[in-house]
Design a protein around this motif. Structure first.
Motif, PDB file in Angstrom:
ATOM      1  N   GLU A   4      53.480   6.815  32.348  1.00 51.59           N
ATOM      2  CA  GLU A   4      53.251   7.638  31.154  1.00 51.59           C
ATOM      3  C   GLU A   4      51.929   8.395  31.215  1.00 51.59           C
ATOM      4  OE1 GLU A   4      54.144   9.339  27.749  1.00 51.59           O
ATOM      5  OE2 GLU A   4      55.414   7.625  28.159  1.00 51.59           O
ATOM      6  N   LEU A  19      49.237  17.567  18.240  1.00 50.24           N
ATOM      7  CA  LEU A  19      50.554  17.676  18.878  1.00 50.24           C
ATOM      8  C   LEU A  19      51.654  17.289  17.906  1.00 50.24           C
ATOM      9  CD1 LEU A  19      50.251  16.324  22.531  1.00 50.24           C
ATOM     10  CD2 LEU A  19      50.597  18.664  21.762  1.00 50.24           C
ATOM     11  N   ARG A  21      51.752  17.474  14.796  1.00 49.14           N
ATOM     12  CA  ARG A  21      51.951  18.517  13.796  1.00 49.14           C
ATOM     13  C   ARG A  21      52.828  19.653  14.351  1.00 49.14           C
ATOM     14  NH1 ARG A  21      48.933  20.379   9.155  1.00 49.14           N
ATOM     15  NH2 ARG A  21      49.224  22.630   9.062  1.00 49.14           N
ATOM     16  N   LEU A  22      52.517  20.060  15.564  1.00 58.25           N
ATOM     17  CA  LEU A  22      53.300  21.136  16.184  1.00 58.25           C
ATOM     18  C   LEU A  22      54.738  20.687  16.428  1.00 58.25           C
ATOM     19  CD1 LEU A  22      50.776  22.594  18.797  1.00 58.25           C
ATOM     20  CD2 LEU A  22      51.285  23.405  16.493  1.00 58.25           C
ATOM     21  N   ALA A  25      56.711  20.662  13.309  1.00 61.59           N
ATOM     22  CA  ALA A  25      57.112  22.021  12.942  1.00 61.59           C
ATOM     23  C   ALA A  25      58.305  22.457  13.786  1.00 61.59           C
ATOM     24  CB  ALA A  25      55.934  22.980  13.121  1.00 61.59           C
ATOM     25  N   ARG A  29      62.997  23.455  12.762  1.00 64.37           N
ATOM     26  CA  ARG A  29      63.793  24.676  12.921  1.00 64.37           C
ATOM     27  C   ARG A  29      65.275  24.353  12.819  1.00 64.37           C
ATOM     28  NH1 ARG A  29      59.969  27.279  17.182  1.00 64.37           N
ATOM     29  NH2 ARG A  29      59.473  29.138  15.979  1.00 64.37           N
TER      30      ARG A  29
ATOM     31  N   GLN B  43      62.254  28.018  21.372  1.00 67.07           N
ATOM     32  CA  GLN B  43      61.052  27.492  21.998  1.00 67.07           C
ATOM     33  C   GLN B  43      60.997  27.813  23.480  1.00 67.07           C
ATOM     34  OE1 GLN B  43      61.691  23.770  20.107  1.00 67.07           O
ATOM     35  NE2 GLN B  43      60.811  24.550  18.226  1.00 67.07           N
ATOM     36  N   SER B 115      52.478  27.015   5.762  1.00 61.39           N
ATOM     37  CA  SER B 115      51.722  26.218   6.730  1.00 61.39           C
ATOM     38  C   SER B 115      52.623  25.806   7.893  1.00 61.39           C
ATOM     39  CB  SER B 115      51.107  24.998   6.046  1.00 61.39           C
ATOM     40  OG  SER B 115      52.077  24.006   5.860  1.00 61.39           O
ATOM     41  N   VAL B 116      53.886  25.541   7.589  1.00 66.90           N
ATOM     42  CA  VAL B 116      54.818  25.216   8.674  1.00 66.90           C
ATOM     43  C   VAL B 116      55.027  26.449   9.555  1.00 66.90           C
ATOM     44  CG1 VAL B 116      57.180  24.546   9.222  1.00 66.90           C
ATOM     45  CG2 VAL B 116      55.971  23.415   7.360  1.00 66.90           C
ATOM     46  N   ASP B 119      52.206  26.764  11.812  1.00 60.23           N
ATOM     47  CA  ASP B 119      52.313  25.789  12.906  1.00 60.23           C
ATOM     48  C   ASP B 119      53.332  26.240  13.941  1.00 60.23           C
ATOM     49  OD1 ASP B 119      50.409  24.074  11.979  1.00 60.23           O
ATOM     50  OD2 ASP B 119      51.802  22.723  10.964  1.00 60.23           O
ATOM     51  N   LEU B 120      54.415  26.803  13.455  1.00 59.85           N
ATOM     52  CA  LEU B 120      55.447  27.262  14.381  1.00 59.85           C
ATOM     53  C   LEU B 120      54.921  28.392  15.252  1.00 59.85           C
ATOM     54  CD1 LEU B 120      58.646  27.150  12.171  1.00 59.85           C
ATOM     55  CD2 LEU B 120      58.224  25.875  14.278  1.00 59.85           C
ATOM     56  N   ARG B 122      51.865  28.855  16.089  1.00 58.64           N
ATOM     57  CA  ARG B 122      50.953  28.244  17.070  1.00 58.64           C
ATOM     58  C   ARG B 122      51.740  27.551  18.173  1.00 58.64           C
ATOM     59  NH1 ARG B 122      47.957  24.128  13.819  1.00 58.64           N
ATOM     60  NH2 ARG B 122      46.497  23.803  15.499  1.00 58.64           N
ATOM     61  N   LEU B 123      52.758  26.829  17.763  1.00 57.47           N
ATOM     62  CA  LEU B 123      53.586  26.138  18.752  1.00 57.47           C
ATOM     63  C   LEU B 123      54.182  27.129  19.753  1.00 57.47           C
ATOM     64  CD1 LEU B 123      55.175  23.583  19.746  1.00 57.47           C
ATOM     65  CD2 LEU B 123      56.963  24.241  18.136  1.00 57.47           C
ATOM     66  N   ASP B 124      54.736  28.211  19.232  1.00 52.73           N
ATOM     67  CA  ASP B 124      55.384  29.169  20.122  1.00 52.73           C
ATOM     68  C   ASP B 124      54.379  29.826  21.069  1.00 52.73           C
ATOM     69  OD1 ASP B 124      57.833  28.605  19.040  1.00 52.73           O
ATOM     70  OD2 ASP B 124      57.801  30.256  17.603  1.00 52.73           O
ATOM     71  N   PHE B 138      58.671  19.245  27.714  1.00 50.34           N
ATOM     72  CA  PHE B 138      58.054  19.025  26.403  1.00 50.34           C
ATOM     73  C   PHE B 138      59.078  19.185  25.284  1.00 50.34           C
ATOM     74  CE2 PHE B 138      55.723  20.053  22.592  1.00 50.34           C
ATOM     75  CZ  PHE B 138      54.683  19.141  22.621  1.00 50.34           C
ATOM     76  N   HIS B 167      52.977  15.204  30.818  1.00 50.64           N
ATOM     77  CA  HIS B 167      51.546  15.030  30.615  1.00 50.64           C
ATOM     78  C   HIS B 167      50.824  16.378  30.720  1.00 50.64           C
ATOM     79  CE1 HIS B 167      48.011  12.448  30.424  1.00 50.64           C
ATOM     80  NE2 HIS B 167      47.446  13.352  31.201  1.00 50.64           N
ATOM     81  N   ARG B 170      51.475  18.461  27.620  1.00 51.90           N
ATOM     82  CA  ARG B 170      50.660  18.079  26.458  1.00 51.90           C
ATOM     83  C   ARG B 170      49.254  18.657  26.589  1.00 51.90           C
ATOM     84  NH1 ARG B 170      52.338  11.781  26.675  1.00 51.90           N
ATOM     85  NH2 ARG B 170      54.171  11.829  25.336  1.00 51.90           N
ATOM     86  N   ARG B 171      48.677  18.465  27.758  1.00 54.16           N
ATOM     87  CA  ARG B 171      47.316  18.970  27.973  1.00 54.16           C
ATOM     88  C   ARG B 171      47.281  20.481  27.837  1.00 54.16           C
ATOM     89  NH1 ARG B 171      43.658  15.600  26.687  1.00 54.16           N
ATOM     90  NH2 ARG B 171      44.179  13.530  27.412  1.00 54.16           N
ATOM     91  N   LEU B 173      49.275  22.438  26.181  1.00 56.98           N
ATOM     92  CA  LEU B 173      49.454  22.862  24.795  1.00 56.98           C
ATOM     93  C   LEU B 173      48.158  22.681  24.008  1.00 56.98           C
ATOM     94  CD1 LEU B 173      52.937  21.519  23.668  1.00 56.98           C
ATOM     95  CD2 LEU B 173      52.214  23.882  23.902  1.00 56.98           C
ATOM     96  N   LEU B 174      47.528  21.543  24.202  1.00 53.28           N
ATOM     97  CA  LEU B 174      46.287  21.287  23.470  1.00 53.28           C
ATOM     98  C   LEU B 174      45.224  22.301  23.857  1.00 53.28           C
ATOM     99  CD1 LEU B 174      46.299  17.406  23.618  1.00 53.28           C
ATOM    100  CD2 LEU B 174      46.423  18.823  21.550  1.00 53.28           C
ATOM    101  N   VAL B 177      46.064  25.595  22.194  1.00 59.42           N
ATOM    102  CA  VAL B 177      45.785  25.568  20.755  1.00 59.42           C
ATOM    103  C   VAL B 177      44.280  25.634  20.503  1.00 59.42           C
ATOM    104  CG1 VAL B 177      45.883  24.128  18.696  1.00 59.42           C
ATOM    105  CG2 VAL B 177      47.902  24.374  20.133  1.00 59.42           C
TER     106      VAL B 177
END
Lengths: 315, 181
Positions: A4, A19, A21-22, A25, A29, B43, B115-116, B119-120, B122-124, B138, B167, B170-171, B173-174, B177
């Motif tokens: 992991e 993460l 939170r994203l 969101a 959808r 996505q 707010s959602v 977030d969306l 930002r996610l995209d 992911f 992994h 995740r990194r 994306l962070l 952001v």
């Protein structure tokens, strides 16, 4: 080694919460029910419906009987509502009369089907999933009237005015469904076909009616929505949709669009759909020999095609 | 005609009714997994305006390839198709629908919450910075909660590689952001 984390530092709380939170969101959808209805209807029009297989492919491919029973009931219920509540709007009086026999056949069939549906509303609960995946899909598609799939069996499934096909509907069963499908009766639609949707001026009430002339409502250039720049794209799937939309009202045009597709996308993803449309167009035009020859070529090239039943009818 | 052995599914054992073990039909797949395909395509970079068309493409391809599907892991199978269509879509270089009327947003529900929606977005944007392999892992694992073994199968890599991608995703994306103003 723990796979992991690869020995890397774990996420901080703050990172994890960002993460999370994203992700939350992203999970929120979902299609609106209008959208899912539209897509379901379009799928039916394109032929991606196992109900096509009532006469052909699906039944012989060993598809689910029992599992699909509950949903089949829902679909049939909606087909019934479609027929009772929605009214065919003719946009072309000439074609209307030409297609009338098939329309009547479709209506007769549909009412027969509807009479087999015991109760509306019905709810098909979240039964045992028919798949190996755990039912983590929480937001199943919400369809409020399913005009679409109902229209599949009546309209798109039997596109040839010269060849109305008897269905062999199965009695609805209270079996399990693969997902929670909630089907509610649609509010009474006005017989004049008032648009049920607040979205784009889509001819949904029209195409819900069981007639091969449905497709006409979708033709006239625009793939199916006035919101898009019609004729502006040569994108593969758009061509297929245009060809299919033209099929009922203007087979010559459908054939021309199919040719256009053949030139632009000789090895495209939707070759089968193109050939099917071309063959059905030829059949409609009475060019039976060509239709048969092309159908034979189709079957030789794609012996396992799911469209075998439709090809058979077009021959 | 061509008779096929009916795939025995473990899930059928849970079914109280005497259900013939079978694969879901394409309509059932759409009803059960339409939203999954919808989210995944979005996505994977399909714009909201074109989403409907591409979802339809995915299920038509699924219908046509139905016979070649072994009946396992429907979402992994659908995702593989969706990924291919999304990739073709991105390569088209143009969008089918250049713009969307404001009242025609095909998304719904919580997304009307500002707010959602934020977030969306930002996610995209963050997902768009990932390569397709990481992005796929992911989406499937974090957003869709598929088990990693299934994720690995869906994207066609080893379990180990899938974890590595997760992994890295995740990194990545962070990082994306955090670099936003």
């Amino acid at each position: 080694m723990n796979p992991e984390n690869f020995g890397l530092p774990p996420l901080t709380d703050e990172e994890a919460s960002t993460l999370e939170r994203l992700v939350r969101a992203g999970r929120s959808r979902a299609m609106s029910s209008e959208t899912s209805k539209r897509i379901a209807r379009r799928l039916a029009e394109t032929g991606a419906s196992s109900q096509m297989g009532w006469k052909g492919g699906a039944a012989s491919r060993g598809l689910s009987r029992a599992v699909s029973g509950a949903k089949m009931g829902a679909i049939l219920a909606c087909l019934g509502m479609t027929v009772f509540g929605w009214h065919q709007v003719s946009r072309n009086a000439g074609d209307e009369s030409a297609n009338r026999p098939a329309l009547e056949a479709g209506e007769a069939k549909a009412s027969g089907v509807a009479s087999m549906v015991p109760s509306v509303p019905m709810r098909v609960g979240a039964g045992a999933p028919s798949t190996t995946t755990p039912p983590t899909e929480t937001s199943s598609v919400e369809i409020e009237a399913l005009p679409s799939i109902g229209a599949a069996s009546a309209g798109a499934a039997y596109p040839l005015a010269t060849d109305p096909v008897r269905p062999t509907p199965r009695p609805p069963q209270r079996a399990t469904a693969p997902a929670a499908v909630s089907v509610r009766p649609s509010p009474a639609r006005s017989p004049s076909g008032a648009a049920p949707s607040s979205s784009a001026p889509e001819p949904s009430p029209v195409s819900a009616a069981p007639s091969p002339s449905d497709a006409r409502a979708l033709s006239g250039g625009a793939p199916s929505s006035a919101a898009r720049p019609s004729e502006a794209t040569t994108e593969e799937f758009a061509l297929i949709r245009r060809a299919q939309a033209a099929l009922a009202s203007d087979p010559v045009r459908a054939l021309a669009i199919a040719d256009e597709h053949a030139h632009a996308f000789p090895d495209g993803e939707f070759v089968q759909e193109r050939e099917l449309t071309a063959i059905e167009a030829l059949a409609r035009l009475g060019r039976k020999t060509e239709a048969r020859r092309r159908a034979d070529e189709f079957l030789a090239r794609f012996p396992r095609t799911p469209y075998a039943g439709r090809l058979e009818r077009a021959r | 005609m061509h008779s096929k052995p009916v795939t025995a599914l473990p899930g059928s054992a849970e079914s109280p009714a005497a259900v013939v073990p079978s694969r879901p039909t394409v309509e059932e797949l759409f009803l059960a997994h339409g939203n999954f395909v919808w989210r995944s395509l979005r996505q994977l970079g399909v714009t909201a305006a074109d989403l409907e068309d591409v979802v339809q493409e995915v299920f038509i391809v699924a219908y046509r390839r139905y016979d070649s599907w072994n009946g396992d892991a429907p979402r992994a199978w659908l995702f593989a198709i969706a990924r291919k269509r999304a990739s073709m879509y991105r390569r088209r270089g143009h969008r089918l629908h250049e713009q969307l009327a404001a009242d025609e947003l095909p998304e719904k529900g919580r997304e009307s919450d500002p707010s959602v929606r934020l977030d969306l977005e930002r996610l995209d944007r963050a997902l768009a910075t990932l390569d397709e392999d990481k992005r796929s892992v992911f989406i499937l694992h974090e957003i869709e909660s598929l088990p990693m073994r299934e994720v690995a199968a869906a994207v066609g890599c080893s379990l180990h590689a899938a974890y590595a991608r997760l992994h890295a995703a995740r990194r990545g994306l962070l990082r994306a952001v955090s670099e936003e103003p």
